[in-house]
Design a protein around this motif. Sequence first.
Motif, PDB file in Angstrom:
ATOM      1  N   ASP A 204      48.398  36.050  34.937  1.00 47.13           N
ATOM      2  CA  ASP A 204      48.544  36.542  33.560  1.00 47.13           C
ATOM      3  C   ASP A 204      48.797  35.382  32.599  1.00 47.13           C
ATOM      4  O   ASP A 204      48.236  35.333  31.494  1.00 47.13           O
ATOM      5  N   GLN A 205      49.640  34.447  33.005  1.00 45.85           N
ATOM      6  CA  GLN A 205      49.961  33.312  32.149  1.00 45.85           C
ATOM      7  C   GLN A 205      48.767  32.371  32.010  1.00 45.85           C
ATOM      8  O   GLN A 205      48.507  31.855  30.923  1.00 45.85           O
ATOM      9  N   VAL A 206      48.054  32.167  33.085  1.00 44.06           N
ATOM     10  CA  VAL A 206      46.869  31.303  33.038  1.00 44.06           C
ATOM     11  C   VAL A 206      45.865  31.851  32.034  1.00 44.06           C
ATOM     12  O   VAL A 206      45.323  31.111  31.204  1.00 44.06           O
ATOM     13  N   ARG A 226      34.926  28.486  31.520  1.00 42.35           N
ATOM     14  CA  ARG A 226      35.672  28.926  30.360  1.00 42.35           C
ATOM     15  C   ARG A 226      36.475  30.155  30.779  1.00 42.35           C
ATOM     16  O   ARG A 226      35.969  31.051  31.448  1.00 42.35           O
ATOM     17  N   THR A 227      37.754  30.195  30.418  1.00 40.64           N
ATOM     18  CA  THR A 227      38.620  31.285  30.852  1.00 40.64           C
ATOM     19  C   THR A 227      38.096  32.640  30.382  1.00 40.64           C
ATOM     20  O   THR A 227      38.142  33.626  31.122  1.00 40.64           O
ATOM     21  N   ASP A 228      37.577  32.686  29.157  1.00 37.66           N
ATOM     22  CA  ASP A 228      37.110  33.968  28.621  1.00 37.66           C
ATOM     23  C   ASP A 228      35.759  34.394  29.196  1.00 37.66           C
ATOM     24  O   ASP A 228      35.259  35.463  28.861  1.00 37.66           O
ATOM     25  N   GLU A 229      35.199  33.571  30.073  1.00 34.71           N
ATOM     26  CA  GLU A 229      33.913  33.913  30.672  1.00 34.71           C
ATOM     27  C   GLU A 229      34.017  34.202  32.169  1.00 34.71           C
ATOM     28  O   GLU A 229      33.005  34.446  32.823  1.00 34.71           O
ATOM     29  N   LEU A 230      35.243  34.160  32.725  1.00 35.81           N
ATOM     30  CA  LEU A 230      35.422  34.368  34.155  1.00 35.81           C
ATOM     31  C   LEU A 230      36.385  35.526  34.388  1.00 35.81           C
ATOM     32  O   LEU A 230      37.547  35.477  33.980  1.00 35.81           O
ATOM     33  N   VAL A 479      51.130  44.891  47.698  1.00 34.87           N
ATOM     34  CA  VAL A 479      50.385  43.882  46.943  1.00 34.87           C
ATOM     35  C   VAL A 479      51.291  43.276  45.880  1.00 34.87           C
ATOM     36  O   VAL A 479      51.853  43.987  45.046  1.00 34.87           O
ATOM     37  N   MET A 480      51.423  41.948  45.928  1.00 31.58           N
ATOM     38  CA  MET A 480      52.272  41.225  44.989  1.00 31.58           C
ATOM     39  C   MET A 480      51.404  40.444  44.009  1.00 31.58           C
ATOM     40  O   MET A 480      50.351  39.925  44.371  1.00 31.58           O
ATOM     41  N   ARG A 481      51.906  40.377  42.793  1.00 32.45           N
ATOM     42  CA  ARG A 481      51.234  39.581  41.764  1.00 32.45           C
ATOM     43  C   ARG A 481      52.266  39.112  40.750  1.00 32.45           C
ATOM     44  O   ARG A 481      53.069  39.910  40.256  1.00 32.45           O
ATOM     45  N   ALA A 501      40.951  43.332  44.005  1.00 22.68           N
ATOM     46  CA  ALA A 501      40.892  44.018  42.712  1.00 22.68           C
ATOM     47  C   ALA A 501      42.290  44.321  42.191  1.00 22.68           C
ATOM     48  O   ALA A 501      42.572  44.171  40.994  1.00 22.68           O
ATOM     49  N   VAL A 502      43.196  44.726  43.087  1.00 20.76           N
ATOM     50  CA  VAL A 502      44.568  44.998  42.672  1.00 20.76           C
ATOM     51  C   VAL A 502      45.275  43.707  42.270  1.00 20.76           C
ATOM     52  O   VAL A 502      46.000  43.662  41.278  1.00 20.76           O
ATOM     53  N   ILE A 503      45.059  42.639  43.041  1.00 21.11           N
ATOM     54  CA  ILE A 503      45.666  41.351  42.698  1.00 21.11           C
ATOM     55  C   ILE A 503      45.181  40.882  41.326  1.00 21.11           C
ATOM     56  O   ILE A 503      45.957  40.394  40.503  1.00 21.11           O
ATOM     57  N   ALA A 504      43.888  41.047  41.083  1.00 20.44           N
ATOM     58  CA  ALA A 504      43.309  40.559  39.826  1.00 20.44           C
ATOM     59  C   ALA A 504      43.732  41.393  38.634  1.00 20.44           C
ATOM     60  O   ALA A 504      44.037  40.867  37.562  1.00 20.44           O
ATOM     61  N   ASP A 505      43.787  42.729  38.809  1.00 21.20           N
ATOM     62  CA  ASP A 505      44.048  43.623  37.685  1.00 21.20           C
ATOM     63  C   ASP A 505      45.515  44.000  37.534  1.00 21.20           C
ATOM     64  O   ASP A 505      45.933  44.453  36.473  1.00 21.20           O
ATOM     65  N   GLY A 506      46.290  43.838  38.621  1.00 19.57           N
ATOM     66  CA  GLY A 506      47.690  44.218  38.539  1.00 19.57           C
ATOM     67  C   GLY A 506      47.904  45.712  38.491  1.00 19.57           C
ATOM     68  O   GLY A 506      48.951  46.190  38.102  1.00 19.57           O
ATOM     69  N   ARG A 507      46.896  46.483  38.912  1.00 20.88           N
ATOM     70  CA  ARG A 507      47.009  47.944  38.931  1.00 20.88           C
ATOM     71  C   ARG A 507      46.632  48.436  40.311  1.00 20.88           C
ATOM     72  O   ARG A 507      45.889  47.794  41.037  1.00 20.88           O
TER      73      ARG A 507
END
Length: 513
Positions: A204-206, A226-230, A479-481, A501-507
Motif C-alpha cells: 500500500d505504501q509503495v 511505472r507504478t500507475d501502469e502495473l 493471508v497477511m498483508r 489476488a488476496v495479497i495484492a488487493d487486501g480483500r
Amino acid sequence: MSTVEPIVEMSDISISFPGVKALDSVSFRMFPGEVHSLMGENGAGKSTLIKALTGVYRPDSGTTLLEGRAVSFASTAAAQDAGISTVYQEVNLLPNLTVAENIVLGREPRKAGRIDWSALRSQAADVLARMGISIDPGSLLSSHSLAVQQLVAIARATSINARVLILDEPTSSLDNDEVKELFRIIRALKDDGVAILFVSHFLDQVYEISDRLTVLRNGRFEGEYRTDELLRIDLVQKMIGKEITVLDAIDQRSSDDADESQNADVAAIIDAKNLGRRGAVQPADISVLEGEVVGFAGLLGSGRTELARLLTGIDRPDTGTITFAGKTVKFRTPRRALADRVVYASEDRRAEGILGDLSIRDNIVLALQADRGWFRPISAKRRAELVESYISALGIRPANPDALVRTLSGGNQQKVLLARWLAIAPRLLVLDEPTRGIDVGAKAEIQKLVVNLAENGMGVIYISAELDEVLRLSHRVAVMRDRRLVAVLDNDNLTTDDVLAVIADGRDLEDAS
C-alpha cells in the motif's frame, strides 16, 4: 519523464560471493524528482544493489553513472560526498546528542577554531524549517519518538545537499500518522528535485508514494515499471515468479480427514482474539483446531512471523487474549508457552534454533531437559533411546548422535530442530520457514512429517514464502498483508492465483469477486 536524463544509471552490475552470485547483470536507474521503489523478496539482491551504489561493495563488473559521469565509490563517505545519502531502518544517530548536533555532526561550523554553537543551532533550525519539522534543535534526540528520530536522520541526509536519498524500510516501526508525516517530507524533497529510493515490503505504501518500480528476483533484473501502469497482483507475481518447486507427491490428507478438521465438534487448540502489537502486527483473530494445519501466507514483511511470535510467547502482545485448550492464558515468555506444549521453530535456525557446537544428541534433548529442569537430568538410557528413535524416524544423517550439528547439511539441521520440539510432545507446533534453504528431498520429508503430525491430532501453524507449499499442506490459509491479517480462507481447491489476488488487493475472495 522521457526527456529527463537519469541521475543514477547502473548497467550490468554483477557481484559474487563465495558460492553465491548475488547480482547477475542487473541494471537500475533513478530520475530526479521521482520516488523509485526497489522490490523483491528476501534474497532478491536489493540490499546488495544498494551497497554497490553506496560504496559498501565494489561490483565484479558493470558500470555506474552519476549525472552521466562514471563513478566507483571506495566507501560510503565517498558516495555521500558525491550526494548519495542513506537512511537505514535502524536510526544510525547519537541519542545522547541534541537534534542540532546530530544534523551537523562532522560538519560543525567553527569560529576561532572552536565550534560556533549559535551558528550550529541556526543551521540545524534552517534545515528543520525547510522540511517543515517543528521540534527544538537543542532538545536531546533521545527525548523524541522513533518517528521523529527517523525524520532527523533524513534532515541530516538532506543537509549535505543530497541529490539521491535512499530510505531503507523507513516505515517499519511507524504508525499510520507517522507514516503520513514521513510521506509529506518525501513529497517535499521530491518537489525539490531529489531522487528518492524507497525500500519497503508494504505494498500500500509503495503504491501511494512511488512513481516507478524496479523488480529484482533471485539476483536478476526482472523489469522496471511505472507504478500507475502495473497492477498489484502483477507486481506480486513478478516478485515471486511462477516457478513451482518439484516435490515428491505428498498425500496431504484424505477427504474424510479434511471434513473432520472442519467439523464444528473439533476442539480449538488455540484461539486468539484481537491479538496485536504496535509496530509489529495489527490486532487479529486466529485459531487452530486439533489435527489442523493453518498456513500463514504473505510477502516478506507482511507480519507472518510477527503474529506467530505473539502466539507463542516470543513477543508480548499489546492487545488481545489467547485461549488455549479452553482456558485463557498469557504466554509472557517462550518457557511459559512451552509448559503448555506450544513451541515455535524460528525461521533463523542458525541464530535462534540449533546450537552448532553441540552434538545431535544434545540438541535434540535440550528443550526436554529445560522443561524438566536442570536439577532433574534425563537418564543416559532415556537420552539414548529418545535420540536414537528420532534419528531413525526423521532420517537424520549422519546417524551418529555425537556428530556436531554445525557439520550437518541444512536439511538435517532442520530435522534435528524438529526432533527437539517433537521430543516434548507439543500440542501446537509453529514452523516458520522450515524448508528454506534445504534440498528437495529433505523438503518433501519435512512436509510429509507435518501431514503425519496433523493426522495424529497435533495443531500446526506452517509459515512459508512458497505459496504452493502452504497450499499443499494447509486446511486453512491465513493471508497477511502489510502486517495485517486480511483473510482466513478454507483450502477448498485454493490456487496460488487466489492467494496472490488476496495479497495484492487486501480483500478476501468473496469481497474481491
